[in-house]
Design a protein around this motif. Sequence first.
Motif, PDB file in Angstrom:
ATOM      1  N   UNK A 111      56.575  46.156  32.903  1.00  0.00           N
ATOM      2  CA  UNK A 111      55.847  45.872  31.652  1.00  0.00           C
ATOM      3  C   UNK A 111      56.137  44.470  31.134  1.00  0.00           C
ATOM      4  N   UNK A 112      57.361  44.012  31.326  1.00  0.00           N
ATOM      5  CA  UNK A 112      57.728  42.673  30.854  1.00  0.00           C
ATOM      6  C   UNK A 112      56.922  41.603  31.585  1.00  0.00           C
ATOM      7  N   UNK A 113      56.802  41.736  32.925  1.00  0.00           N
ATOM      8  CA  UNK A 113      56.012  40.776  33.694  1.00  0.00           C
ATOM      9  C   UNK A 113      54.550  40.841  33.280  1.00  0.00           C
ATOM     10  N   UNK A 114      54.033  42.046  33.091  1.00  0.00           N
ATOM     11  CA  UNK A 114      52.639  42.209  32.683  1.00  0.00           C
ATOM     12  C   UNK A 114      52.383  41.540  31.334  1.00  0.00           C
ATOM     13  N   UNK A 115      53.302  41.694  30.395  1.00  0.00           N
ATOM     14  CA  UNK A 115      53.141  41.081  29.072  1.00  0.00           C
ATOM     15  C   UNK A 115      53.164  39.559  29.166  1.00  0.00           C
ATOM     16  N   UNK A 116      54.020  39.049  30.040  1.00  0.00           N
ATOM     17  CA  UNK A 116      54.085  37.589  30.208  1.00  0.00           C
ATOM     18  C   UNK A 116      52.803  37.061  30.855  1.00  0.00           C
ATOM     19  N   UNK A 117      52.269  37.820  31.808  1.00  0.00           N
ATOM     20  CA  UNK A 117      51.003  37.441  32.441  1.00  0.00           C
ATOM     21  C   UNK A 117      49.886  37.396  31.408  1.00  0.00           C
ATOM     22  N   UNK A 118      49.850  38.403  30.530  1.00  0.00           N
ATOM     23  CA  UNK A 118      48.830  38.445  29.487  1.00  0.00           C
ATOM     24  C   UNK A 118      49.017  37.300  28.498  1.00  0.00           C
ATOM     25  N   UNK A 165      41.309  41.539  28.094  1.00  0.00           N
ATOM     26  CA  UNK A 165      41.680  40.175  27.706  1.00  0.00           C
ATOM     27  C   UNK A 165      43.086  40.105  27.132  1.00  0.00           C
ATOM     28  N   UNK A 166      43.454  41.057  26.275  1.00  0.00           N
ATOM     29  CA  UNK A 166      44.782  40.985  25.659  1.00  0.00           C
ATOM     30  C   UNK A 166      45.861  41.686  26.479  1.00  0.00           C
ATOM     31  N   UNK A 167      45.481  42.266  27.632  1.00  0.00           N
ATOM     32  CA  UNK A 167      46.454  42.870  28.529  1.00  0.00           C
ATOM     33  C   UNK A 167      46.844  44.291  28.192  1.00  0.00           C
ATOM     34  N   UNK A 168      46.199  44.893  27.196  1.00  0.00           N
ATOM     35  CA  UNK A 168      46.570  46.246  26.786  1.00  0.00           C
ATOM     36  C   UNK A 168      45.894  47.327  27.612  1.00  0.00           C
ATOM     37  N   UNK A 169      44.863  46.982  28.388  1.00  0.00           N
ATOM     38  CA  UNK A 169      44.118  47.960  29.173  1.00  0.00           C
ATOM     39  C   UNK A 169      44.305  47.685  30.655  1.00  0.00           C
ATOM     40  N   UNK A 170      44.767  48.688  31.372  1.00  0.00           N
ATOM     41  CA  UNK A 170      44.906  48.600  32.826  1.00  0.00           C
ATOM     42  C   UNK A 170      43.830  49.490  33.444  1.00  0.00           C
ATOM     43  N   UNK A 171      43.052  48.929  34.358  1.00  0.00           N
ATOM     44  CA  UNK A 171      41.911  49.640  34.938  1.00  0.00           C
ATOM     45  C   UNK A 171      42.092  49.771  36.448  1.00  0.00           C
ATOM     46  N   UNK A 172      41.810  50.954  36.971  1.00  0.00           N
ATOM     47  CA  UNK A 172      41.805  51.193  38.418  1.00  0.00           C
ATOM     48  C   UNK A 172      40.371  51.453  38.858  1.00  0.00           C
ATOM     49  N   UNK A 173      40.070  51.097  40.098  1.00  0.00           N
ATOM     50  CA  UNK A 173      38.706  51.230  40.614  1.00  0.00           C
ATOM     51  C   UNK A 173      38.716  52.088  41.863  1.00  0.00           C
TER      52      UNK A 173
END
Length: 351
Positions: free
Chosen positions: A41-48, A116-124
């Motif tokens: 989660x920390x890496x994901x937040x930094x990416x966002x 855009x803000x990184x709060x939604x993770x989507x799988x396809x």
Amino acid sequence: MDFTFSDDQLTFREAISRFLMTEAAPEMLREIWETDVGRSPDLRNKIAAQGLTALSVPDAFGGLGMDDVAWSLMTQELGYYAIPDSLADTAYLACGLIVGLDGRVAERGEWLRGIADGSLRVAIGHPVNPWVADAAHADLLLLANGDDVHAVARAQVDVQVHRSIDASRRLAQVSWQPHAATRVAQGEAGRLLWAQTVSRGALSVAGQLLGLAQRMLDLSVDYAAQRKQFGKPIGSFQAVKHHLADVATQLEFAKPVLYRAAYALAQGEQNAHVWVSQARLACCEASWLAARHAIQVHGAMGYTWEVDLQMFMKRAWALDNAWGDRALHKTRVAAHVLSGAPLGPGHTFED
């Protein structure tokens, strides 16, 4: 065609590389691999926070509105650093699909802002892939039912986890029931959206494979300069030089093919899917050659956990069949090249 990138595009790539070099060092990747979820989660937040999740989101929804060409650079960096995250699936593939939905889909704007803000993770989920990447950790799943596109919440699907040779690839088989309430596109509109998504998925994999190939080459060059036999660095031996030169050549041939495919997608060219398949094949060949020669340069120790090479090599193997295997992409290229061509014994000597 001019494949020269603008100063802004090159600055963009350099900034991404500097960021990932700091935040995704090999020792950090090992720590993430060993966690139960395989995600940070920390890496994901930094990416966002860097705005990377917003690259393809239109300006009106808080994004940067960048196109497929920008992602051809971005995915190379994601591959080079073997990022253990589904960033490309959410911020590139899912975003492109959602942008293409009818504006009357009520949740469309909410989804784009969440990406855009990184709060939604989507799988396809699409039949071209046997398993769905990051399905267990997604907030939303975009799933195919024929030509229809369904947007399904995580709570509405059953997920059976499958292990991958790449510990950072979290794959799953998804079971679900399509309903009219979850359908967001259908018919010809749905077919076109899925066709574009498959092409973008293949382009994303091609870019990652190219980045992985470059990283494996760089690791091999470094190792060959340090490892000594008979009092000399093994990189001074002609056979090793030839191996590494072959990989470097393959990489240089694959790059313009990738960029041509990205340009075709960005411009909406009619035969964009053919360019994408050609890029997918070229980058796949480069990654396989890089992996094979890297193992030869490193020796048997290249497979071991302590050597960084194994992380990038396993990712390349795992991505080999993602978004279409070689047979699918060879068929698409062959169908285009041979369409209308006179074949058979009766045409052997025709001009």
